[in-house]
Design an enzyme around this catalytic site. Structure first.
Site, PDB file in Angstrom:
ATOM      1  N   ASP A 161     -36.353  -4.024 -19.579  1.00 35.76           N
ATOM      2  CA  ASP A 161     -36.686  -5.105 -18.659  1.00 35.76           C
ATOM      3  C   ASP A 161     -37.196  -6.327 -19.409  1.00 35.76           C
ATOM      4  OD1 ASP A 161     -36.060  -3.438 -16.584  1.00 35.76           O
ATOM      5  OD2 ASP A 161     -38.120  -3.134 -15.901  1.00 35.76           O
ATOM      6  N   ALA A 162     -36.895  -7.488 -18.889  1.00 32.97           N
ATOM      7  CA  ALA A 162     -37.334  -8.732 -19.529  1.00 32.97           C
ATOM      8  C   ALA A 162     -38.846  -8.769 -19.717  1.00 32.97           C
ATOM      9  CB  ALA A 162     -36.873  -9.934 -18.704  1.00 32.97           C
TER      10      ALA A 162
END
Length: 233
Positions: free
Chosen positions: A55-56
């Site tokens: 995930d970012a």
């Protein structure tokens, strides 16, 4: 900015991905790991390529393959569940016992107003997370999380569903200042001899905890006995 390299051999890199940096370019543009691949070539003819998702908003270990055969081998390892992934999280509240597992299926939901998110759904894909407590504060808990499946947002959804959302999670929690307190702490791929461990980023340390710099047993997934020092919780 070139991310720190945590592990490097002729076939594989593991980098310390900063929180807030997506792995792939999005439709709205902005910086991504893909923009940094040239700086991670290290003499190879091909650019390294990410072998999995992260995930970012999650910091920590990201594996890249440096050759086509390496990417294929990494793909098999992830698909076969032969990768040991360990995450650290700081959650609001916390469990009353010291260890356990969360077996809750998840599914994607989307609306025009709110966009998409993952939810617990009996008809969703099976998802399993093992967890144990590493430390406790006045209103928060430091957890080790070991996902046994790789569903999108699995750890965030599972923790929120149990009533202890990860600090800083604006989607599944209250979105406290400091960003998402989730770290891909270590990764090990025994079949390829790969093992790496990421340091705790400063924003996560400032969310109310002191951290040890080394976990006994390290990134190989063996039992560990870290000590935590809590302050201003």
């Amino acid at each position: 900015m070139t991310p720190a390299v945590l592990y490097r051999d002729e076939a594989v890199l593991v980098i310390d991905k900063p929180a807030g940096l997506p792995v792939h370019r999005g439709p709205r543009g902005g910086a991504s790991v893909e923009d940094l691949l040239e700086s991670l070539r290290f003499g190879k003819r091909r650019l390294p390529q990410p072998a999995h998702r992260l995930d970012a908003d999650t910091a920590g270990c990201l594996v890249l393959g440096r050759t086509k055969p390496a990417l294929a081998a990494l793909g098999r390892a992830f698909a076969e569940g032969a990768v040991e992934k360990v995450y650290w999280a700081v959650v609001r509240g916390g469990p009353t016992v010291e260890m356990g597992e969360i077996a809750l299926p998840v599914a994607k939901r989307s609306t025009r107003e709110a966009g998409w998110r993952m939810v617990v759904d009996p008809a969703g894909a099976p998802a399993l997370t093992l967890w144990r407590v590493l430390g406790r504060g006045a209103d928060r808990t430091w957890l080790e999380l070991r996902p046994r499946t790789g569903r999108t947002h699995q750890l965030r959804v599972h923790c929120a569903a149990m009533g202890w959302p990860i600090l800083g999670d604006a989607v599944y929690g209250a979105g406290e200042p400091g960003g998402l307190a989730l770290l891909a702490r270590s990764i090990a791929i025994p079949s390829l001899g790969v093992a790496a461990e990421a340091p705790v980023p400063a924003p996560m340390q400032r969310q109310g905890m002191g951290w040890t710099t080394k976990v006994e047993g390290g990134p190989g997934g063996r039992p560990s006995s870290p000590r935590a020092v809590f302050f201003r919780c």
